[in-house]
Design a protein around this motif. Structure first.
Motif, PDB file in Angstrom:
ATOM      1  N   ASN A   1       0.861  -1.172   0.000  1.00 27.62           N
ATOM      2  CA  ASN A   1       0.000   0.000   0.000  1.00 27.62           C
ATOM      3  C   ASN A   1       0.903   1.229   0.000  1.00 27.62           C
ATOM      4  O   ASN A   1       2.086   1.140   0.321  1.00 27.62           O
TER       5      ASN A   1
ATOM      6  N   HIS B   1       2.267   5.146   0.990  1.00 30.66           N
ATOM      7  CA  HIS B   1       2.315   6.203   1.997  1.00 30.66           C
ATOM      8  C   HIS B   1       1.878   7.467   1.272  1.00 30.66           C
ATOM      9  O   HIS B   1       2.324   7.743   0.173  1.00 30.66           O
TER      10      HIS B   1
ATOM     11  N   ALA C   1      -4.331  10.215   5.653  1.00 26.18           N
ATOM     12  CA  ALA C   1      -5.245   9.166   6.099  1.00 26.18           C
ATOM     13  C   ALA C   1      -5.812   8.372   4.926  1.00 26.18           C
ATOM     14  O   ALA C   1      -6.513   7.396   5.127  1.00 26.18           O
ATOM     15  N   ASP C   2      -5.504   8.779   3.712  1.00 26.26           N
ATOM     16  CA  ASP C   2      -6.062   8.154   2.516  1.00 26.26           C
ATOM     17  C   ASP C   2      -5.808   6.655   2.423  1.00 26.26           C
ATOM     18  O   ASP C   2      -6.718   5.907   2.109  1.00 26.26           O
ATOM     19  N   PRO C   3      -4.597   6.139   2.691  1.00 29.21           N
ATOM     20  CA  PRO C   3      -4.369   4.721   2.493  1.00 29.21           C
ATOM     21  C   PRO C   3      -4.889   3.838   3.632  1.00 29.21           C
ATOM     22  O   PRO C   3      -4.693   2.635   3.606  1.00 29.21           O
ATOM     23  N   SER C   4      -5.569   4.421   4.612  1.00 27.21           N
ATOM     24  CA  SER C   4      -5.988   3.625   5.781  1.00 27.21           C
ATOM     25  C   SER C   4      -6.897   2.463   5.426  1.00 27.21           C
ATOM     26  O   SER C   4      -6.733   1.355   5.940  1.00 27.21           O
ATOM     27  N   SER C   5      -7.861   2.667   4.541  1.00 20.50           N
ATOM     28  CA  SER C   5      -8.763   1.570   4.185  1.00 20.50           C
ATOM     29  C   SER C   5      -8.021   0.486   3.418  1.00 20.50           C
ATOM     30  O   SER C   5      -8.238  -0.705   3.634  1.00 20.50           O
TER      31      SER C   5
ATOM     32  N   THR D   1      -4.823  -0.173   3.721  1.00 15.54           N
ATOM     33  CA  THR D   1      -3.951  -0.822   4.694  1.00 15.54           C
ATOM     34  C   THR D   1      -4.734  -1.817   5.532  1.00 15.54           C
ATOM     35  O   THR D   1      -4.259  -2.922   5.806  1.00 15.54           O
ATOM     36  N   ALA D   2      -5.936  -1.448   5.958  1.00 11.55           N
ATOM     37  CA  ALA D   2      -6.762  -2.356   6.764  1.00 11.55           C
ATOM     38  C   ALA D   2      -7.088  -3.630   5.995  1.00 11.55           C
ATOM     39  O   ALA D   2      -6.978  -4.743   6.528  1.00 11.55           O
TER      40      ALA D   2
END
Length: 79
Positions: A46, A48, A56-60, A62-63
């Protein structure tokens, strides 16, 4: 964002507090060696994203990636 028609009387206010500082970021690398074809690889990753407002964009992504890798780790333990 606009998602469609709305009541023009409704309003919202958002307050954001940000600490602007340069911080290190880290790459986390894990390796699961295959038993049948250990010389072949599958890469999962994913991005950075912190140049402007996208930290905060890549949080979903990354999850979802972490859940897939968790499942692969469980399969590895079972076999």
């Amino acid at each position: 964002y606009k998602v469609g028609p709305s009541d023009p009387v409704l309003r919202a206010t958002i307050e954001q507090r940000t600490n602007f500082s340069i911080e290190p970021i880290y790459n986390v690398i894990g390796v699961l060696r295959g038993s049948m074809e250990p010389d072949r690889a599958i890469l999962v990753g994913n991005h950075h994203d912190a140049w402007v407002f996208g930290a905060a964009d890549p949080s979903s992504g990354t999850a979802a990636m972490m859940e897939v890798l968790f499942a692969l780790g469980r399969l590895r333990q079972e076999h």
